[in-house]
Design an enzyme around this catalytic site. Structure first.
Site, PDB file in Angstrom:
ATOM      1  CE  LYS A  15       7.969 -48.223 -22.846  1.00 10.33           C
ATOM      2  NZ  LYS A  15       7.450 -47.027 -22.146  1.00 10.33           N
ATOM      3  NE  ARG A  90       3.225 -51.751 -20.041  1.00 10.41           N
ATOM      4  CZ  ARG A  90       3.314 -51.007 -21.136  1.00 10.41           C
ATOM      5  NH1 ARG A  90       3.794 -51.489 -22.252  1.00 10.41           N
ATOM      6  NH2 ARG A  90       2.945 -49.747 -21.113  1.00 10.41           N
ATOM      7  NE  ARG A 129       1.817 -40.952 -25.667  1.00  9.90           N
ATOM      8  CZ  ARG A 129       2.310 -41.994 -24.990  1.00  9.90           C
ATOM      9  NH1 ARG A 129       3.440 -42.570 -25.371  1.00  9.90           N
ATOM     10  NH2 ARG A 129       1.686 -42.447 -23.930  1.00  9.90           N
ATOM     11  NE  ARG A 162      -1.653 -44.138 -25.935  1.00  5.17           N
ATOM     12  CZ  ARG A 162      -0.549 -44.726 -25.477  1.00  5.17           C
ATOM     13  NH1 ARG A 162       0.588 -44.644 -26.164  1.00  5.17           N
ATOM     14  NH2 ARG A 162      -0.570 -45.398 -24.350  1.00  5.17           N
ATOM     15  NE  ARG A 173      -0.513 -45.427 -19.714  1.00  2.43           N
ATOM     16  CZ  ARG A 173      -0.326 -44.447 -20.588  1.00  2.43           C
ATOM     17  NH1 ARG A 173      -1.193 -43.475 -20.675  1.00  2.43           N
ATOM     18  NH2 ARG A 173       0.715 -44.465 -21.372  1.00  2.43           N
TER      19      ARG A 173
HETATM   20  P1  ADP Z   1       2.980 -46.410 -22.710  1.00  2.17           P
HETATM   21  O1  ADP Z   1       4.305 -46.733 -23.302  1.00  2.17           O
HETATM   22  O2  ADP Z   1       2.629 -44.970 -22.800  1.00  2.17           O
HETATM   23  O3  ADP Z   1       2.805 -46.973 -21.333  1.00  2.17           O
HETATM   24  P2  ADP Z   1       1.711 -48.464 -24.348  1.00  2.17           P
HETATM   25  O4  ADP Z   1       1.218 -48.068 -25.667  1.00  2.17           O
HETATM   26  O5  ADP Z   1       2.947 -49.280 -24.267  1.00  2.17           O
HETATM   27  O6  ADP Z   1       1.838 -47.130 -23.505  1.00  2.17           O
HETATM   28  O7  ADP Z   1       0.592 -49.268 -23.563  1.00  2.17           O
HETATM   29  C1  ADP Z   1      -0.739 -48.787 -23.484  1.00  2.17           C
HETATM   30  C2  ADP Z   1      -1.590 -49.784 -22.700  1.00  2.17           C
HETATM   31  O8  ADP Z   1      -1.643 -51.044 -23.415  1.00  2.17           O
HETATM   32  C3  ADP Z   1      -1.057 -50.155 -21.322  1.00  2.17           C
HETATM   33  O9  ADP Z   1      -1.456 -49.233 -20.316  1.00  2.17           O
HETATM   34  C4  ADP Z   1      -1.706 -51.539 -21.123  1.00  2.17           C
HETATM   35  O10 ADP Z   1      -3.078 -51.427 -20.795  1.00  2.17           O
HETATM   36  C5  ADP Z   1      -1.614 -52.127 -22.518  1.00  2.17           C
HETATM   37  N1  ADP Z   1      -0.357 -52.876 -22.707  1.00  2.17           N
HETATM   38  C6  ADP Z   1       0.658 -52.569 -23.568  1.00  2.17           C
HETATM   39  N2  ADP Z   1       1.644 -53.464 -23.477  1.00  2.17           N
HETATM   40  C7  ADP Z   1       1.270 -54.368 -22.527  1.00  2.17           C
HETATM   41  C8  ADP Z   1       1.876 -55.523 -21.949  1.00  2.17           C
HETATM   42  N3  ADP Z   1       3.088 -55.941 -22.339  1.00  2.17           N
HETATM   43  N4  ADP Z   1       1.180 -56.191 -21.005  1.00  2.17           N
HETATM   44  C9  ADP Z   1      -0.042 -55.811 -20.620  1.00  2.17           C
HETATM   45  N5  ADP Z   1      -0.649 -54.716 -21.092  1.00  2.17           N
HETATM   46  C10 ADP Z   1      -0.014 -53.990 -22.046  1.00  2.17           C
HETATM   47  P1  ADP Z   2       6.679 -44.323 -24.580  1.00  6.97           P
HETATM   48  O1  ADP Z   2       6.610 -45.202 -25.806  1.00  6.97           O
HETATM   49  O2  ADP Z   2       7.819 -44.696 -23.675  1.00  6.97           O
HETATM   50  O3  ADP Z   2       5.374 -44.247 -23.870  1.00  6.97           O
HETATM   51  P2  ADP Z   2       6.827 -42.093 -26.488  1.00  6.97           P
HETATM   52  O4  ADP Z   2       7.930 -42.459 -27.408  1.00  6.97           O
HETATM   53  O5  ADP Z   2       5.444 -42.264 -26.976  1.00  6.97           O
HETATM   54  O6  ADP Z   2       7.017 -42.850 -25.065  1.00  6.97           O
HETATM   55  O7  ADP Z   2       7.072 -40.589 -26.023  1.00  6.97           O
HETATM   56  C1  ADP Z   2       6.154 -39.905 -25.164  1.00  6.97           C
HETATM   57  C2  ADP Z   2       6.051 -38.448 -25.607  1.00  6.97           C
HETATM   58  O8  ADP Z   2       7.297 -37.773 -25.313  1.00  6.97           O
HETATM   59  C3  ADP Z   2       5.818 -38.245 -27.098  1.00  6.97           C
HETATM   60  O9  ADP Z   2       4.997 -37.126 -27.260  1.00  6.97           O
HETATM   61  C4  ADP Z   2       7.215 -37.998 -27.673  1.00  6.97           C
HETATM   62  O10 ADP Z   2       7.169 -37.170 -28.831  1.00  6.97           O
HETATM   63  C5  ADP Z   2       7.919 -37.293 -26.518  1.00  6.97           C
HETATM   64  N1  ADP Z   2       9.336 -37.617 -26.368  1.00  6.97           N
HETATM   65  C6  ADP Z   2       9.922 -38.828 -26.564  1.00  6.97           C
HETATM   66  N2  ADP Z   2      11.244 -38.766 -26.266  1.00  6.97           N
HETATM   67  C7  ADP Z   2      11.494 -37.489 -25.862  1.00  6.97           C
HETATM   68  C8  ADP Z   2      12.687 -36.796 -25.427  1.00  6.97           C
HETATM   69  N3  ADP Z   2      13.849 -37.426 -25.335  1.00  6.97           N
HETATM   70  N4  ADP Z   2      12.564 -35.491 -25.114  1.00  6.97           N
HETATM   71  C9  ADP Z   2      11.360 -34.869 -25.195  1.00  6.97           C
HETATM   72  N5  ADP Z   2      10.204 -35.459 -25.599  1.00  6.97           N
HETATM   73  C10 ADP Z   2      10.267 -36.764 -25.928  1.00  6.97           C
END
Ligand code: ADP
Ligand code: ADP
Length: 216
Positions: A15, A90, A129, A162, A173
């Site tokens: 995303k 979410r 990542r 992270r 998660r």
């Molecule tokens: P990812 O896309 O890898 O799940 P994010 O960066 O979106 O990670 O989120 C990291 C953490 O931040 C989540 O596990 C949660 O603790 C918090 N968080 C992010 N967005 C939200 C949301 N919309 N509501 C509640 N917690 C959130």
């Molecule tokens: P999210 O925001 O949904 O948690 P990220 O955009 O941070 O996901 O992507 C998670 C990891 O996967 C990052 O290390 C990113 O570089 C990698 N990644 C994202 N999209 C792809 C894809 N289509 N194919 C392979 N790796 C990807």
């Protein structure tokens, strides 16, 4: 009228990566709830201290503070034309709050791309990542490596892994996502806003699929 796109999908599906690319292509601001929380963590604000206790466990930060943070962000002038939302809403409560706040701006959620991939793929992505310290630019050691190891291509800042990307927290998660966020798929599908995108494809192909939907 302003345009709001909500990227829905499990942790690690891509995303943030896609929101960043789409933001450049469409001119809409990328609003990431995770990035906003990490900014607060870095600056040691009260919100950051509260959020940390939930983020470290892989749990969601409570709805009320999350909603207030997003409302504040979407009220700023750079969001006047709309935004690409990444990581928010979410929960069903957040989705309802979003609809109300957008109605205040005379807007609505226009499109909800639902990007999905199997847990084994998510774990592989999250475990490789690397995130940029300054602005949260995203890399992957195998799928999207930086030009210089450990340095952000965009701003040269240090890349870090992270804390919540370790294996146990990622598993938690993914479960939290299945329990609390999956209901939004049915919610937005019933509003005819959901489009499904295969997140297992390479980054560029996912972008092309998203752009095709946005153009429609
Ligand atoms: P990812 O896309 O890898 O799940 P994010 O960066 O979106 O990670 O989120 C990291 C953490 O931040 C989540 O596990 C949660 O603790 C918090 N968080 C992010 N967005 C939200 C949301 N919309 N509501 C509640 N917690 C959130
Ligand atoms: P999210 O925001 O949904 O948690 P990220 O955009 O941070 O996901 O992507 C998670 C990891 O996967 C990052 O290390 C990113 O570089 C990698 N990644 C994202 N999209 C792809 C894809 N289509 N194919 C392979 N790796 C990807």
């Amino acid at each position: 009228m302003a345009t709001y796109i909500v990227l829905l999908g499990p942790p690690g599906v891509g995303k943030g990566t896609q929101a960043n690319i789409l933001s450049k292509k469409t001119g809409l601001v990328h609003v990431s709830s995770g990035d906003l929380f990490r900014e607060n963590l870095k600056n040691e604000t009260d919100l950051g201290k509260l959020a940390r206790s939930f983020m470290d466990k892989g749990e969601l930060v409570p709805d009320d503070v999350t909603i207030a943070m997003i409302k504040d962000r979407l009220s700023r002038p750079d969001c006047k034309a709309g935004a690409i939302l990444d990581g928010f809403p979410r929960t069903p409560v957040q989705a309802e709050a979003l609809q109300k706040m957008l109605a205040n701006f005379k807007g609505d959620v226009n499109l909800v791309p639902f990007i999905s991939a199997a847990p084994s793929i998510l774990i592989e992505r999250v475990s490789g990542r690397w995130t940029c310290r300054a602005k949260g630019h995203i890399y992957h050691q195998k799928f999207n490596p930086p030009v210089v190891a450990g340095r952000c291509d965009v701003d040269g800042s240090e890349l870090y892994q992270r804390d919540d990307d370790k294996a146990e927290t990622v598993a938690r998660r993914i479960n939290v996502y299945l329990e609390q966020t999956m209901p939004l798929v049915a919610h937005y599908r019933s509003q005819n806003k959901l489009v499904e995108v295969d997140g297992t494809q390479p980054i560029e192909q996912v972008t092309n699929a998203l752009l095709a939907e946005i153009k429609k």
